[in-house]
Every structure is written in structure tokens, then in C-alpha cells.
Design an enzyme around this catalytic site. Structure first.
Site, PDB file in Angstrom:
ATOM      1  N   HIS A 170      34.088 -47.738 -85.740  1.00 39.81           N
ATOM      2  CA  HIS A 170      34.721 -48.929 -85.147  1.00 39.81           C
ATOM      3  C   HIS A 170      35.753 -48.537 -84.084  1.00 39.81           C
ATOM      4  O   HIS A 170      36.679 -49.291 -83.798  1.00 39.81           O
ATOM      5  CB  HIS A 170      35.418 -49.792 -86.214  1.00 39.81           C
ATOM      6  CG  HIS A 170      34.593 -50.045 -87.428  1.00 39.81           C
ATOM      7  ND1 HIS A 170      33.809 -51.160 -87.580  1.00 39.81           N
ATOM      8  CD2 HIS A 170      34.402 -49.295 -88.541  1.00 39.81           C
ATOM      9  CE1 HIS A 170      33.177 -51.103 -88.752  1.00 39.81           C
ATOM     10  NE2 HIS A 170      33.521 -49.978 -89.348  1.00 39.81           N
ATOM     11  N   SER A 291      41.609 -42.445 -55.858  1.00 43.15           N
ATOM     12  CA  SER A 291      41.722 -43.832 -55.454  1.00 43.15           C
ATOM     13  C   SER A 291      42.355 -43.869 -54.073  1.00 43.15           C
ATOM     14  O   SER A 291      43.185 -43.025 -53.743  1.00 43.15           O
ATOM     15  CB  SER A 291      42.611 -44.580 -56.456  1.00 43.15           C
ATOM     16  OG  SER A 291      43.196 -45.701 -55.822  1.00 43.15           O
ATOM     17  N   LYS A 297      45.301 -41.285 -59.407  1.00 41.47           N
ATOM     18  CA  LYS A 297      44.022 -41.565 -60.060  1.00 41.47           C
ATOM     19  C   LYS A 297      43.019 -40.418 -59.968  1.00 41.47           C
ATOM     20  O   LYS A 297      42.937 -39.708 -58.977  1.00 41.47           O
ATOM     21  CB  LYS A 297      43.384 -42.818 -59.441  1.00 41.47           C
ATOM     22  CG  LYS A 297      44.047 -44.111 -59.868  1.00 41.47           C
ATOM     23  CD  LYS A 297      43.963 -44.375 -61.369  1.00 41.47           C
ATOM     24  CE  LYS A 297      42.673 -45.046 -61.755  1.00 41.47           C
ATOM     25  NZ  LYS A 297      42.564 -46.425 -61.313  1.00 41.47           N
ATOM     26  N   GLU A 304      30.636 -43.251 -64.995  1.00 35.58           N
ATOM     27  CA  GLU A 304      30.469 -44.711 -64.898  1.00 35.58           C
ATOM     28  C   GLU A 304      29.093 -45.065 -64.338  1.00 35.58           C
ATOM     29  O   GLU A 304      28.451 -46.021 -64.775  1.00 35.58           O
ATOM     30  CB  GLU A 304      31.574 -45.311 -64.018  1.00 35.58           C
ATOM     31  CG  GLU A 304      32.949 -45.217 -64.660  1.00 35.58           C
ATOM     32  CD  GLU A 304      34.046 -45.558 -63.669  1.00 35.58           C
ATOM     33  OE1 GLU A 304      34.427 -46.729 -63.611  1.00 35.58           O
ATOM     34  OE2 GLU A 304      34.512 -44.664 -62.945  1.00 35.58           O
TER      35      GLU A 304
END
Ligand code: ARG
Length: 472
Positions: A170, A291, A297, A304
Site C-alpha cells: 500500500h 527545468s 530540478k 516518465e
């Protein structure tokens, strides 16, 4: 003749040279546009030529065409191969697909003999054969790539067989596991993916060539000869099925959808693991981007995109299932829509596997942080309960309840289980002795999980070795 890439707004006035006998005028521009598959099926040119070579050799051996004609066909196909390889082949939408493009070019080059190639053959059995060959090649390439990813994962597993990390259910801290164990979980998934591919390949490996349009042919073909020349195990046994079956493509897509789902799960973990609040791993510049506005970043774009490509792969499977589901026997032009989803899924799968291998090789686990969180969240509570069962002979349900009270006590005090005193523990269960502190460490916890398939470092090292040897 307009090239595929050209906008072609003029009506074609000439009847098609391949099937134009009954047609006085050419197709409308829109007809041509919707009908043509050359824009994508040219990917199968090698398979088409291989099929034609096998067919021509068989026709000659059976005395259906002259040996001389077969020899010119072979020589012509050699020239066409060279032309395509050199990027000099004049692909045209006028000739609809790869089959007619190559056949027409052959006739241009060698004359009459070229017109004999299509004896006892239809584009229906031809495309079914070409596509099986293409999917088979894709299977072989992707199988090798999956094995690569497995090797990288097994190497990381061997390296980190004893390094603890939090195990989750979980996405809540559950029990400590080792980083190596986690890597090997993906090796198991990918091994099943290879099994699915092997299974698909076995069923795919029958040759449709010789089924002709749908009913077979009156020419005395030797279908075993062409099947074996093309590396198939045997010819297909029913001509209607052979020209209208795309199960092999669907099985390939379903294997790719399942495998992409696996890669997506790993990608998702990589994304979570390298987000700052977790900080479990670090990816180098090779697999991250910056970024344009936030200088701090380091985005895991490759992971992704692996996660995202699962969408198009699954879409390809659903798309082709939908194309196929309403088709009466035998061939229908709908089936021309089989190729793009398969090509697209194969590309996405290939790229995702390459990116996954790269990221797994690239990532640096933060072992101190993984170790720290492996013990957080009362992760060794089950070890405590197991001790109560083993040593005090409490029934497991009772032990679970006692442990729950100890966890609540520790939580109230703001300490972990090892932070409770023996007196605290005995207040809840008088039988508890000093010995219990020995099972509360992360190291003791993982070392105790010696059941077959468990996370004990010795198990993990052994499994990593088994996989490394199996994949060598
Ligand atoms: N381009 C076609 C396809 O991909 C080849 C088969 C065409 N057969 C036919 N009878 N029109 O399916």
C-alpha cells in the site's frame, strides 16, 4: 509517379498495372490515399523480398516457372535490395503497398519473368507471410533486449544483495527487504515476458504462403519447401484461417502490453525513489533533464516516458483487437490496419527497454538513506510478533495483538520498537526477555527471511547468481 511523401492532388488517370485489367479508369485521389499502405508497410521490404525469393525458387523446382525465370527474378530482387538499401528505390502510392511496389519494379527491371512471380500467390498470403516474418524478427530482437535488462538488474541485485531498504505494501512501510531482492522481482517479471514472447513465436511460426487468396491454389506448390526456406516450422493447415489470422500480431501486442506495464511499474518506482522527499536513488545527467525555470530540478523524464509509452502500447493492442473482432472470413482490407499499431508498439517497447537498461545501470542507490527508512515505521513489528510465537509459543493472533499494543506504546513515546525499555515491554507481555531486542534490527529482520524466495541476503545473492549464470 508521385512519391508517397508528396501531396498528390491530381486524379490518377491510369488503371493500376497490377490489377487494372477490369478497371478502365484509375482510382480517385481519396481512394488512393485511404487505400495505400506503402507509407508504413515499406518497413517489411526485406521480409517481402525473402518471401518472393522462396516462392520463386519453389515455383522453379516444381516446374511451374522456368529455372531461367527464377534466376532472373532472384537477380532482380538482388538489385532491388541494393536499391532500397541505398535509398534509391522509387516507392510510390500509385502501387498501393510494398508487395506491388516491389513486384512492379521487378518487372520494370527484368521484364516478362517478373510477371510470373505472382503465380499461385495472392497478396493475401503474401502479406500474412511478410508480417509474420516481421513480427518474428521483432520478437527475436526484443527478446535479446529483455535479456539485457535482466542482466543489468541481476548485476545490481548481486551488488546490493545485503543492502536493506524499506519494503512497502500500500506504499506504506511494511517490512525491510534488500535492494537486491527488489531488483530481482523485476527480473522475474521480465523472465515471464520472455516466456510470453517465446510462446507467441512458437505459435506464429507457420507459413501462410501458398494459401493464395483464400482457397489455396491449383498449382502444384511445395508449401513445405517455402515454409522451411523461410525458417517456419511448417505450412499453415487452413487457407481461410491463414490469410485472415492476425493472432500472432495480437499475441505480440499483448506480450508487449504486459511487458510495458512491468517497465512502467519500475519507471514509477524510479520516479518516486528519486523525488527529494524519498531520495532513495540518484540518476545522473544521462537520464534526467533540468527545468527551464527551477535550477534545482533534475527530472526523471526517461522514466516518465517509459511509464507513458505503456499507454500507446496498450492502445495498440486494444486497437487491433477492435479491428479484428467483426471480420468475417477471410481477408478484408480492414486487416491492413494491423501493421501500424504493431510497428509503433515495437518501437515504443524497444526504446523503453533501452531506457530501462540505461537507468538501472545509471542509478546510484543512497544506501544510508535506504537503511534508515528500512527501519522506520515500525518495520520490524512482524519480527517482534514472530519472536512471541517462536519463543513464548503465543498463538500468532495473540502475538499480533500484543505487538500492536507495543507499537501504540512506542508511537505514543515517539520512539521506535527498539527504543522501548524491557520493563515497558514486560508491562504489555510479562514473558518478554532481553533477547527480543535481537530481532528488532533491520539486519536481523532481513537475515531471518530465509524461506525460499525470501529476502535474506544469502537467498538474494544465490538468486542473483542463478540469473547471471542463466543469462550468460
Ligand atoms: N496492403 C494489403 C494489406 O496490408 C495487402 C493485401 C491486399 N490484399 C487485397 N486483397 N487487397 O493487407
Amino acid at each position: 509517379m508521385p512519391l508517397v511523401t508528396d501531396a498528390n492532388d491530381l486524379p490518377n488517370t491510369e488503371a493500376n498495372m497490377q490489377w487494372g485489367g477490369r478497371f478502365a479508369a484509375g482510382p480517385s485521389v481519396i481512394m488512393q490515399e485511404i487505400n495505400a499502405s506503402i507509407g508504413f508497410d515499406r518497413k517489411m521490404w526485406r521480409q517481402d523480398i525473402a518471401g518472393s525469393r522462396a516462392h520463386a525458387a519453389m515455383l522453379a523446382r516444381q516446374g511451374i516457372i522456368a529455372q531461367d525465370d527464377a534466376a532472373s527474378i532472384t537477380a532482380g530482387l538482388d538489385q532491388i535490395t541494393a536499391e532500397i538499401e541505398a535509398g534509391r528505390f522509387p516507392f510510390t502510392t500509385d502501387l498501393e503497398d510494398i508487395h506491388m511496389n516491389i513486384e512492379a519494379r521487378l518487372t520494370d527491371r527484368i521484364g516478362e519473368a517478373g510477371k510470373r512471380l505472382h503465380t499461385g500467390r495472392s497478396r493475401n498470403d503474401q502479406v500474412a507471410t511478410d508480417f509474420r516474418l516481421w513480427v518474428r524478427d521483432a520478437i527475436d530482437g526484443i527478446d535479446g533486449q529483455i535479456a539485457d535488462v535482466m542482466r543489468v538488474l541481476a548485476a545490481r541485485a548481486a551488488e546490493h544483495a545485503a543492502d536493506p531498504m524499506p519494503g512497502f505494501t500500500h506504499l506504506q512501510t511494511a517490512q525491510p527487504v534488500t535492494f537486491g531482492h527488489h531488483m530481482l522481482a523485476y527480473v522475474e517479471m521480465l523472465a515471464r515476458d520472455r516466456g510470453r514472447l517465446a510462446d507467441c513465436r512458437r505459435r506464429l511460426n507457420e507459413c501462410p504462403l501458398g494459401s493464395a487468396a483464400l482457397a489455396g491454389t491449383s498449382f502444384p506448390l511445395d508449401r513445405d519447401m517455402t515454409a522451411h526456406a523461410l525458417g517456419f516450422d511448417r505450412p499453415t493447415a487452413n487457407s481461410l484461417d491463414a490469410v485472415s489470422d492476425r493472432d500472432f500480431a495480437l499475441e505480440f501486442l499483448s506480450a508487449s502490453a504486459i511487458s510495458s506495464m512491468h517497465l512502467s511499474r519500475l519507471a514509477e518506482e524510479i520516479i518516486i525513489w528519486c523525488s527529494a522527499p524519498y531520495g532513495f536513488i540518484r540518476l545522473s545527467d544521462a537520464f534526467t533533464t533540468g527545468s527551464s525555470i527551477m535550477p534545482q530540478k533534475r527530472n526523471p523524464d526517461a522514466a516518465e516516458l517509459v511509464r507513458a509509452k505503456t499507454g500507446r502500447v496498450t492502445g495498440a493492442l486494444v486497437g487491433l483487437l477492435t479491428v479484428m473482432k467483426g471480420l468475417p472470413l477471410a481477408y478484408a482490407k480492414d486487416m491492413q490496419e494491423d501493421k501500424e499499431p504493431v510497428f509503433d508498439a515495437a518501437d515504443a517497447w524497444t526504446l523503453s527497454l533501452a531506457a530501462t537498461a540505461g537507468m538501472v545501470r545509471d542509478m546510484t542507490p543512497n544506501l544510508a538513506r535506504l537503511r534508515e527508512f528500512a527501519g522506520s515505521g515500525f518495520a520490524t513489528a512482524t519480527d517482534l510478533a514472530d519472536w512471541l510465537v517462536r519463543v513464548l509459543k503465543l498463538p500468532f493472533r495473540t502475538a499480533h495483538h500484543v505487538t500492536g499494543r507495543l507499537v501504540a506504546l512506542a508511537e505514543g513515546r515517539g520512539v521506535d520498537l527498539a527504543g522501548l525499555s524491557l520493563a515497558d515491554m514486560q508491562g504489555v507481555e510479562p514473558g518478554i526477555t532481553q533477547e527480543i531486542f535481537g530481532v528488532l534490527t533491520v539486519e536481523a529482520s532481513v537475515a531471518s527471511r530465509v524461506s525460499y524466495g525470501g529476502t535474506a541476503p544469502a537467498n538474494v545473492a544465490k538468486q542473483a547468481r542463478r540469473w547471471t549464470e542463466a543469462l550468460a
